[in-house]
Design a protein around this motif. Structure first.
Motif, PDB file in Angstrom:
ATOM      1  N   LEU A 186     -29.074 -37.956 -45.169  1.00 60.77           N
ATOM      2  CA  LEU A 186     -28.030 -36.491 -45.890  1.00 60.77           C
ATOM      3  C   LEU A 186     -27.800 -35.568 -43.944  1.00 60.77           C
ATOM      4  CD1 LEU A 186     -28.830 -36.144 -49.524  1.00 60.77           C
ATOM      5  CD2 LEU A 186     -26.971 -37.505 -48.458  1.00 60.77           C
ATOM      6  N   GLY A 187     -27.637 -36.062 -43.353  1.00 56.69           N
ATOM      7  CA  GLY A 187     -27.062 -36.072 -41.759  1.00 56.69           C
ATOM      8  C   GLY A 187     -27.950 -35.338 -41.372  1.00 56.69           C
ATOM      9  N   LEU A 188     -28.081 -33.398 -41.879  1.00 57.95           N
ATOM     10  CA  LEU A 188     -29.432 -32.833 -40.796  1.00 57.95           C
ATOM     11  C   LEU A 188     -31.049 -33.150 -41.773  1.00 57.95           C
ATOM     12  CD1 LEU A 188     -30.404 -30.730 -39.179  1.00 57.95           C
ATOM     13  CD2 LEU A 188     -30.044 -29.287 -41.230  1.00 57.95           C
ATOM     14  N   ILE A 189     -30.589 -33.252 -42.952  1.00 54.25           N
ATOM     15  CA  ILE A 189     -31.855 -33.712 -43.773  1.00 54.25           C
ATOM     16  C   ILE A 189     -31.875 -35.229 -44.455  1.00 54.25           C
ATOM     17  CG2 ILE A 189     -32.944 -33.331 -45.994  1.00 54.25           C
ATOM     18  CD1 ILE A 189     -31.604 -30.286 -45.712  1.00 54.25           C
ATOM     19  N   GLN A 190     -32.925 -35.725 -44.374  1.00 51.82           N
ATOM     20  CA  GLN A 190     -33.261 -36.917 -45.283  1.00 51.82           C
ATOM     21  C   GLN A 190     -34.077 -36.951 -46.340  1.00 51.82           C
ATOM     22  OE1 GLN A 190     -33.591 -41.090 -42.761  1.00 51.82           O
ATOM     23  NE2 GLN A 190     -35.933 -41.057 -43.814  1.00 51.82           N
ATOM     24  N   LEU A 191     -33.864 -37.317 -47.510  1.00 50.85           N
ATOM     25  CA  LEU A 191     -34.623 -37.400 -48.778  1.00 50.85           C
ATOM     26  C   LEU A 191     -35.568 -38.783 -48.949  1.00 50.85           C
ATOM     27  CD1 LEU A 191     -32.194 -36.135 -51.610  1.00 50.85           C
ATOM     28  CD2 LEU A 191     -34.037 -35.122 -49.749  1.00 50.85           C
ATOM     29  N   ASP A 192     -36.639 -38.399 -49.096  1.00 46.49           N
ATOM     30  CA  ASP A 192     -37.786 -39.418 -49.196  1.00 46.49           C
ATOM     31  C   ASP A 192     -38.093 -39.059 -51.111  1.00 46.49           C
ATOM     32  OD1 ASP A 192     -39.991 -40.840 -49.427  1.00 46.49           O
ATOM     33  OD2 ASP A 192     -41.023 -40.394 -47.821  1.00 46.49           O
ATOM     34  N   CYS A 193     -37.393 -40.272 -51.718  1.00 49.68           N
ATOM     35  CA  CYS A 193     -37.363 -40.319 -53.489  1.00 49.68           C
ATOM     36  C   CYS A 193     -38.912 -41.276 -53.619  1.00 49.68           C
ATOM     37  CB  CYS A 193     -35.966 -41.186 -53.090  1.00 49.68           C
ATOM     38  SG  CYS A 193     -35.037 -40.337 -53.309  1.00 49.68           S
ATOM     39  N   SER A 194     -39.606 -41.796 -52.467  1.00 50.40           N
ATOM     40  CA  SER A 194     -40.753 -43.002 -53.028  1.00 50.40           C
ATOM     41  C   SER A 194     -41.633 -42.586 -54.461  1.00 50.40           C
ATOM     42  CB  SER A 194     -41.624 -43.385 -51.638  1.00 50.40           C
ATOM     43  OG  SER A 194     -41.554 -42.552 -51.224  1.00 50.40           O
ATOM     44  N   SER A 195     -41.818 -41.312 -53.719  1.00 53.11           N
ATOM     45  CA  SER A 195     -42.875 -41.104 -54.724  1.00 53.11           C
ATOM     46  C   SER A 195     -42.666 -40.240 -56.192  1.00 53.11           C
ATOM     47  CB  SER A 195     -43.619 -39.456 -54.644  1.00 53.11           C
ATOM     48  OG  SER A 195     -43.965 -38.876 -55.301  1.00 53.11           O
ATOM     49  N   LEU A 196     -41.012 -40.130 -56.417  1.00 55.28           N
ATOM     50  CA  LEU A 196     -40.194 -39.901 -57.884  1.00 55.28           C
ATOM     51  C   LEU A 196     -40.200 -40.857 -58.646  1.00 55.28           C
ATOM     52  CD1 LEU A 196     -38.921 -38.018 -59.308  1.00 55.28           C
ATOM     53  CD2 LEU A 196     -36.955 -37.855 -57.634  1.00 55.28           C
ATOM     54  N   ASN A 197     -39.742 -42.122 -57.720  1.00 60.57           N
ATOM     55  CA  ASN A 197     -39.282 -43.180 -58.098  1.00 60.57           C
ATOM     56  C   ASN A 197     -40.614 -43.818 -58.776  1.00 60.57           C
ATOM     57  OD1 ASN A 197     -36.314 -42.725 -57.249  1.00 60.57           O
ATOM     58  ND2 ASN A 197     -36.886 -43.344 -55.233  1.00 60.57           N
ATOM     59  N   MET A 198     -41.152 -43.826 -57.840  1.00 54.73           N
ATOM     60  CA  MET A 198     -42.613 -44.867 -58.376  1.00 54.73           C
ATOM     61  C   MET A 198     -43.439 -44.121 -59.769  1.00 54.73           C
ATOM     62  SD  MET A 198     -44.749 -47.003 -58.277  1.00 54.73           S
ATOM     63  CE  MET A 198     -44.424 -47.881 -56.482  1.00 54.73           C
ATOM     64  N   ASP A 199     -43.250 -42.319 -59.863  1.00 52.88           N
ATOM     65  CA  ASP A 199     -43.683 -41.109 -60.926  1.00 52.88           C
ATOM     66  C   ASP A 199     -43.007 -41.842 -61.883  1.00 52.88           C
ATOM     67  OD1 ASP A 199     -44.257 -39.390 -62.602  1.00 52.88           O
ATOM     68  OD2 ASP A 199     -44.977 -38.147 -61.167  1.00 52.88           O
ATOM     69  N   LEU A 200     -41.732 -41.986 -61.595  1.00 57.52           N
ATOM     70  CA  LEU A 200     -40.628 -42.725 -63.464  1.00 57.52           C
ATOM     71  C   LEU A 200     -41.012 -44.022 -63.513  1.00 57.52           C
ATOM     72  CD1 LEU A 200     -37.139 -40.727 -61.848  1.00 57.52           C
ATOM     73  CD2 LEU A 200     -39.255 -39.719 -63.320  1.00 57.52           C
ATOM     74  N   TYR A 201     -41.065 -44.631 -62.695  1.00 56.39           N
ATOM     75  CA  TYR A 201     -41.381 -46.216 -63.414  1.00 56.39           C
ATOM     76  C   TYR A 201     -42.202 -46.428 -63.973  1.00 56.39           C
ATOM     77  CZ  TYR A 201     -42.341 -51.282 -63.016  1.00 56.39           C
ATOM     78  OH  TYR A 201     -42.848 -52.115 -63.233  1.00 56.39           O
ATOM     79  N   ASN A 202     -43.952 -44.882 -63.662  1.00 57.44           N
ATOM     80  CA  ASN A 202     -45.070 -45.491 -64.265  1.00 57.44           C
ATOM     81  C   ASN A 202     -44.973 -44.719 -65.500  1.00 57.44           C
ATOM     82  OD1 ASN A 202     -46.145 -46.705 -62.151  1.00 57.44           O
ATOM     83  ND2 ASN A 202     -47.508 -44.907 -61.331  1.00 57.44           N
ATOM     84  N   ARG A 203     -43.685 -43.555 -65.714  1.00 58.36           N
ATOM     85  CA  ARG A 203     -43.988 -43.017 -67.237  1.00 58.36           C
ATOM     86  C   ARG A 203     -43.497 -44.117 -68.185  1.00 58.36           C
ATOM     87  NH1 ARG A 203     -43.997 -37.270 -66.617  1.00 58.36           N
ATOM     88  NH2 ARG A 203     -45.107 -36.318 -65.055  1.00 58.36           N
ATOM     89  N   ALA A 204     -42.331 -44.758 -67.253  1.00 58.87           N
ATOM     90  CA  ALA A 204     -41.018 -45.341 -68.346  1.00 58.87           C
ATOM     91  C   ALA A 204     -41.753 -47.065 -68.420  1.00 58.87           C
ATOM     92  CB  ALA A 204     -39.772 -46.294 -67.978  1.00 58.87           C
ATOM     93  N   ASP A 205     -43.131 -47.344 -67.867  1.00 60.00           N
ATOM     94  CA  ASP A 205     -43.872 -48.831 -68.193  1.00 60.00           C
ATOM     95  C   ASP A 205     -45.361 -48.136 -69.116  1.00 60.00           C
ATOM     96  OD1 ASP A 205     -44.804 -51.047 -67.934  1.00 60.00           O
ATOM     97  OD2 ASP A 205     -46.670 -49.732 -67.200  1.00 60.00           O
ATOM     98  N   LYS A 206     -45.240 -46.737 -69.408  1.00 58.32           N
ATOM     99  CA  LYS A 206     -46.210 -46.512 -69.828  1.00 58.32           C
ATOM    100  C   LYS A 206     -45.091 -45.747 -71.125  1.00 58.32           C
ATOM    101  CE  LYS A 206     -49.714 -42.820 -71.011  1.00 58.32           C
ATOM    102  NZ  LYS A 206     -50.791 -41.637 -70.264  1.00 58.32           N
ATOM    103  N   LEU A 207     -44.869 -45.291 -71.664  1.00 58.72           N
ATOM    104  CA  LEU A 207     -43.664 -45.576 -72.409  1.00 58.72           C
ATOM    105  C   LEU A 207     -42.985 -47.262 -72.886  1.00 58.72           C
ATOM    106  CD1 LEU A 207     -41.319 -42.927 -71.690  1.00 58.72           C
ATOM    107  CD2 LEU A 207     -43.596 -42.351 -73.086  1.00 58.72           C
TER     108      LEU A 207
END
Length: 244
Positions: A186-207
């Motif tokens: 995103l220009g000056l800033i880059q978002l690292d979503c790896s931790s968030l995506n893994m957390d959400l995936y594990n939550r969906a899998d658990k549910l």
């Protein structure tokens, strides 16, 4: 330059190399930036101060080149971190940083559909459905003529369809999360979503596992019932009939 996102995210609009990496992480029930916007601002301001202070007491090149000047205390002209020039430069940089804080906040909207995984609403819904299904299955056991009861059969079918929909929905959610971007320039800033995506995936899998366990437990009970009947039949077959 700012990084405001209009419409869908387009990576081709942000081809410049990012300078700051900000991670997205879960802090229930929210998604947060690490470091936060205020922490990033403080880090940038501190870097400017340190760079300014590092320029103090640097010897002029003449004291290195000419032997007869090596003992002279001649230093490159420096500026104070409190000088007007440095303050203006700092304000300009922090202004650019503020403009580039818009895009990351806007990009978070892509995760809005997964908030039910973070605020425990999904778990509450599963527990409620589990109680309803267990009550329905218990009623089925006590209802000897349930097969002749059309209304009850329809209720069982609707409940099972709801169960399958929940299982499929979480399977689709897992697939969607796997396809989410890991790195978002995103220009000056880059978002690292790896931790968030893994957390959400594990939550969906658990549910999804919790939903499946609702039916698995019922199947286990049915299996135990079948085994019990089989054992009773085996015992009867093994009995020696009395002489008549």
């Amino acid at each position: 330059y700012g990084n405001s996102i209009s419409g869908d995210y387009d990576e081709l609009k942000f081809i410049r190399q990012s300078v700051i990496i900000s991670q997205l992480k879960v802090s229930e029930p929210k998604i947060v930036f690490e470091p936060t916007a205020s922490e990033t601002r403080d880090i940038i301001a501190d870097c400017i101060t340190r760079i300014t202070e590092a320029s103090e007491n640097i010897s002029r090149i003449e004291t290195r080149i000419f032997r007869d000047m090596r003992s002279d205390k001649l230093f490159i002209r420096t500026v104070s971190s409190n000088s007007q020039m440095v303050r203006q430069f700092t304000e300009k940089i922090l202004g650019v940083l503020k403009k580039n804080a818009v895009g990351p906040t806007q990009y978070l909207q892509n995760y809005k559909k997964y908030h039910h995984l973070l605020n425990h609403k999904a778990e509450i819904a599963i527990r409620k459905f589990s109680r309803e299904r267990q009550a329905l299955l218990l009623k089925k056991k006590k209802h000897e003529n349930w097969k002749e009861d059309e209304a009850f059969r329809d209720k069982l079918e609707d409940n099972f369809n709801a169960f399958m929909n929940m299982v499929n929905d979480y399977a689709m959610t897992k697939e969607e999360i796997l396809n989410l971007r890991v790195h978002v320039p995103l220009g000056l800033i880059q978002l690292d979503c790896s931790s968030l995506n893994m957390d959400l995936y594990n939550r969906a899998d658990k549910l999804r596992e919790q939903v499946l366990n609702i039916e698995v437990e019922d199947l286990r009970e049915c299996t135990r019932g079948v085994c019990k009947v089989y054992d009773e039949m085996s015992n009867r077959i093994g009995e020696i009939p009395e002489d008549t």
